[in-house]
Design a protein around this motif. Structure first.
Motif, PDB file in Angstrom:
ATOM      1  N   VAL A 125       0.821  -1.224   0.000  1.00 45.31           N
ATOM      2  CA  VAL A 125       0.000   0.000   0.000  1.00 45.31           C
ATOM      3  C   VAL A 125       0.853   1.273   0.000  1.00 45.31           C
ATOM      4  N   GLY A 126       2.172   1.088  -0.090  1.00 48.92           N
ATOM      5  CA  GLY A 126       3.060   2.249  -0.202  1.00 48.92           C
ATOM      6  C   GLY A 126       3.295   2.992   1.097  1.00 48.92           C
ATOM      7  N   LEU A 127       3.270   2.278   2.220  1.00 50.64           N
ATOM      8  CA  LEU A 127       3.483   2.949   3.508  1.00 50.64           C
ATOM      9  C   LEU A 127       4.768   2.485   4.200  1.00 50.64           C
ATOM     10  N   THR A 128       5.657   1.855   3.464  1.00 45.17           N
ATOM     11  CA  THR A 128       6.878   1.307   4.064  1.00 45.17           C
ATOM     12  C   THR A 128       7.639   2.361   4.869  1.00 45.17           C
ATOM     13  N   GLU A 129       7.775   3.537   4.277  1.00 45.55           N
ATOM     14  CA  GLU A 129       8.582   4.572   4.936  1.00 45.55           C
ATOM     15  C   GLU A 129       7.904   5.158   6.168  1.00 45.55           C
TER      16      GLU A 129
END
Lengths: 270, 209
Positions: A125-129
């Motif tokens: 979902v593109g929340l790794t950072e």
């Protein structure tokens, strides 16, 4: 893989409100199904039957041919994960990663397994950072993606999404589309409630239209958004997506591609 | 009170709710009063504890009082629209801030119950076992309570901002566009009840009842 079936399901709330009537629906593993309909048409009540949050007052719900009537929600949650509409009704942890690991840990996974599942779900979902951020420091659209990640990490065979695109910009919608495709590619089932007809037409291979607690239409986007179905859609206050309406005018059918639409429009202008 | 509840058509519901509300306290009151109140007439004994007539009498009096309080509060809540009550207080000179706090508090209860229900569903859908052992339920306290509290705080903040954006704190006299319907017999009844209350209190203080 979980084969879902609703047989003659009806549901009446304790206050006497009938939400579902004689719903027969089968969803096979790997299907990508959208449920659409006006507010109060029974969509949310329907998906809550799938993991036992609500139990049918008539009919039965089957997982792989087994009636789930006597099975607890905690056990059913291992098969069916639901991402609710409002992320603030779910998020409780002080850290994004902790929130995502909660589901797998509750389902009995080891700390390492839960951490791995959380890492993969956050990447999807593109929340790794933002794994170490406080969820309440994120904006609404990201909190919604966080709740999606927290259910993805559970690895359920069926993922139910309630209005996943609400509050998302074009990039967020595209990301959710990629997540849905990835789940389907893995052979898992996706069922989504949505009012976003463009998202539905572009993402799902099957569309179920509900009205007054009943299934009014059930078919491919091409069938459901065909001009002949528009009166039925209108009866539940739905409009086919713009592409379907323009496509019908230009003789391209109800699910034209953007390229074919542009070509036809250019041609029409002479 | 019974006549008023009957007139409002809520007598059955009022009795049920009042019994339910007083039941937990009633059980402890009966146990503590009956077995620990000093008395001369012992009815029966369980181990070192004697159940006395005086204890039973005290427990009965306390239960009746508790039930009366519960009935009064219940009747008020069942027959009074909180918004109408607070708006009328404001019309009679209560500060708008106090009125807002009162109405927000009253309205927060059903909103919190609704919110807690959805949060419960959301966490159960993630595998939280709210029907299992005590240990499993304890494990679910934070995931259930956390979003309720955070959501309630967020709601208060949003509501305050929305009110401020509509000039809530503007000084000066307000004009209410709504007036509480207040019939003559209702005014008379209100004054009669107040007089009855004062008379009862006076009689009680003077030791006549």
């Amino acid at each position: 893989m979980t084969h879902l079936a609703l047989e003659g399901v009806g549901f009446v709330y304790p206050d006497g409100t009938r939400a579902l009537s004689e719903v027969d629906l089968t969803v096979t593993p790997g299907e990508v199904v959208a449920i659409v309909g006006q507010n109060g048409s029974g969509k949310s009540t329907l998906v809550r039957q799938l993991d036992g949050l609500l139990r049918p007052t008539e009919g039965r719900v089957l997982h792989d041919g087994v009636d789930i009537a006597g099975i607890r929600v905690a056990a059913l949650a291992a098969k069916v994960g639901i991402v609710f509409q409002n992320p603030d009704r779910q998020i409780f942890a002080g850290r994004v990663r902790t929130e995502v690991e909660f589901g797998p840990r509750i389902l009995g996974r080891s700390a390492n397994e839960a951490a791995e599942a959380a890492t993969a779900a956050l990447a999807a979902v593109g929340l790794t950072e933002l794994a170490d951020a406080n969820p309440y420091d994120l904006g609404f659209s990201r909190r919604k993606l966080l709740t999606l990640a927290s259910v993805l990490a559970m690895g359920t065979q069926v993922v139910v999404l309630d209005e996943p695109t609400t509050g998302q910009d074009a990039r967020g919608v595209a990301r959710i589309q990629r997540v849905v495709e990835a789940i389907a590619t893995a052979g898992r089932t996706v069922i989504a409630i949505s009012h976003d007809m463009r998202f539905v037409a572009e993402t799902f291979t099957r569309v179920v239209v509900m009205g007054a607690g009943r299934v009014l239409l059930d078919g491919s986007p091409a069938d459901v958004f065909a001009e002949s179905a528009w009166p039925t859609l209108a009866s539940t206050y739905l409009e086919p997506p713009l592409a379907a309406r323009v496509g019908a005018r230009l003789g391209l059918g109800p699910t034209p591609t953007e390229v074919s639409l542009v070509e036809a429009l250019v041609e029409a202008r002479g | 009170m019974v006549v008023l509840a009957l007139r409002a058509g809520v007598l059955g519901q009022l009795v049920r709710v009042s019994l339910l509300l007083t039941m937990p306290i009633a059980v402890s009151v009966v146990l503590v009063s009956v077995f620990t109140r000093a008395g001369t007439t012992v009815l029966f004994a369980i181990g070192p504890f004697d159940a006395t007539v005086e204890g039973v009498d005290f427990a009965a009096q306390t239960l009746v009082r508790l039930f009366a309080i519960s009935l009064s509060i219940g009747l008020f809540l069942m027959t009074t629209d909180p918004r109408a009550f607070v708006f009328d207080l404001e019309r009679r000179g209560v500060s708008p801030r106090v009125a807002f706090v009162a109405v927000a508090t009253i309205e927060a209860v059903p909103a919190l119950v609704e919110r807690a229900g959805v949060i419960g569903e959301s966490q159960r859908a993630r595998g939280l076992d709210t029907e299992g052992s005590v240990r499993a339920r304890l494990r679910g306290v934070l995931p259930l309570i956390g979003p309720v509290i955070i959501g309630a705080l967020t709601d208060v903040e949003e509501r305050s901002l929305a009110l401020e954006s509509r000039a809530f704190s503007r000084p000066g006299r307000r004009h209410l566009l709504w007036a509480m319907p207040d019939r003559t017999w209702e005014r008379w009844l209100r004054w009669a009840l107040i007089a009855l209350l004062v008379a009862t209190a006076a009689a009680r203080i003077s030791g006549r009842i």
